[in-house]
Design a protein around this motif. Sequence first.
Motif, short mmCIF file in Angstrom:
data_model
loop_
_atom_site.label_atom_id
_atom_site.label_comp_id
_atom_site.label_asym_id
_atom_site.label_seq_id
_atom_site.Cartn_x
_atom_site.Cartn_y
_atom_site.Cartn_z
N HIS A 280 39.87 34.87 -63.24
CA HIS A 280 39.92 36.12 -62.47
C HIS A 280 40.36 37.31 -63.30
N HIS B 229 40.53 28.73 -63.77
CA HIS B 229 40.04 29.68 -62.77
C HIS B 229 41.12 30.70 -62.43
N GLU B 230 42.36 30.21 -62.13
CA GLU B 230 43.43 31.10 -61.67
C GLU B 230 44.09 31.88 -62.81
N GLU C 236 34.31 34.90 -57.18
CA GLU C 236 34.65 33.47 -57.27
C GLU C 236 33.73 32.75 -58.25
N HIS D 249 33.66 30.89 -51.07
CA HIS D 249 33.82 29.83 -52.08
C HIS D 249 32.66 28.84 -52.01
ZN ZN Z 1 39.43 32.38 -57.06
#
Ligand code: ZN
Length: 674
Positions: A454, A449-450, A477, A534
Amino acid sequence: MKKLIIAAAMATMLMAPSCSRTAQKAAPDAEFDYHVDRFADIEVLRYKVPDFDSLTLNQKILVYYLTEAALWGRDILWDQNNAANLDIRNLLENIYTNYDGDRNTADFKAFETYVKQVWFGNGIHHHYSTDKFTPGFSRAFLEERIMALPEGTAPDNTAELVEIIFNPALEAKRVNQAEGADLIATSANNMYEKGLTQKEVEAYFESIKKPNDLTPISYGLNTRLRKVDGKIVEEPYRLGGLYGSAIEHIVANLDSAKNYAENPAQKQIIESLIDFYTTGDLATFDKYSIEWAEDTASQVDFINGFIESYGDPLGMTGSWESIVNFKNIPASERTEILSSNAQWFEDNSPVDAKFKKDKVKGVSAKVITAAILAGDSYPATPIGINLPNANWIRAAHGSKSVTLENITQAYDEAAHGDGFNEEFVIDQATSDLLDKYLFITDNLHTDLHECLGHGSGKLLPGVDPDALKAHGSTIEEARADLFALYYLADPKLLEIGLLDNPDAYKAEYYKYILNGLMTQLMRIEPGKDVEEAHMRNRKLIAEWCYEKGKDNNVIELVERDGKTFVKINDYKALRGLFGELLAEIQRIRSTGDYAAAQDLVETYAVKVDPELHRQVLDRYAKLDIAPYKGFVNPVYTAVRDAEGNITDVTVSYTETYPEQMLRYSRDYSGLRKH
Ligand code: ZN
């Protein structure tokens, strides 16, 4: 959000450890007791500092002085949170330690709970809601205990302090964000002198900001505002200024630390921080932040200062905090492997080619071991940090993104046996799968995800980055989560050695759908909608996949004895659905299709089924899982030879919660007059 704060629901989702060879963490230690204390809505845990002994003596001494510098800032935060906090803590601790009556009476037990809450909140307000604590003991009890204090130890302003504790109208909320209120006048924090209004404060900052400044300082970050002769002035927190007597100790320990720096760049960082504390000059703070962001070579790292501004309703002044840490080198390999394969992931995603990046760069993130938590990061602590906060510094010099893996591991192991699996997971086989693979796949999900999610994809030329307006962060997100979910099941992860079992991904898939459809609802009050971005994104993904997979029974909701369980019948088909939704969400983002974003969010992400919601709340209530968790720190001891030179630093884990709090108050009170 610069900080990733673990929510209670997520903390309990991180379950038992995996024994996969790729899970770069110490084997669970049956001897180590993670559970330290439980009161009100709080559980206090302890964490281990694995591999501290693998550091060199130089690094250990560096860590030692940095932890001392961290502990000396504690009272700054207490005073920033409320002007009466230090006096109240002093009074409560005096009563607590001198009490010689029956410790089992209802009044004393309630008093003890209150003292523990105040310690946890770094003052008289709840760390999360920022509401003032309500004492469960009587005013008469407190007044009687004050009378019984040793001669001359009750402060002169005792009556005023008792009134603040018991009068609900006084100092009611530390940070008031209510729309329409004067946020400065109605907030109880001590970053602004009493009597100042929001209008005055805003006008003041407006007057000092330079127009068209491309490298603005962080106005107000290290100052308290007050009025002198009708004019607003800033009182800087610095040596010789406000909080100078505590800052003196911080600087002295930084000064000792710098002699043990791992390299000249790190020494320079510490010197710049000392300069900043000496002068209070915010341009020096920016210089320090740039040097800090650019240092990726040192293994030991730390933050120390006025960093996050959630404690100020206007988001100007930073609350004091410190975290000292060192890089977990084997675990950081995970994020480095992902980053170095970033282009492969971009090229092979199920997204339309015209929305992909030709050249993609993975964000380098590292996994760290926290050595001490202090100030605003203690006892409640983040599990991930991304700093510095100044946008222009992030754009020009990059930022550091870190995961505190010994903290997530402590959450994970402490949650083992809390009854969550038995209550919510459909069957033993799924429960076993979660025990074995959830920790590693959950960490891997965060990494994907990080590091990649993104940063993937691109906007078509001319598309406004803010086109999705209020739905922008939910969609963003969702995009990063879907990218991670899609790839968790990809054979590529086995090929590059990040997973060792082709079925491991099912643990994260099950948890994700269970959380999105059901268990995250425990954080929503009855009758309310889902609001936080989120949470919306998780609900959107889970509900969309549930509905689209209905014809093929991909996800099933099974009713058993009046309880609802999630059952996943076809994991491969679920991966296909994640891929399909990823392609659509990327299209929405790349083309700025607001109507489609709004439709997805409103259909799947907001409304809660009241019956299912009630059921989840009832089932959670029976488990008695504390909604908020925090930590005590280990104790570091410097071993010295006859000349006073440090020859070793030892770490121990035996201190109780009250012992630690009382020791910190005794040994690190830089601000209190004795
Ligand atoms: Zn995020």
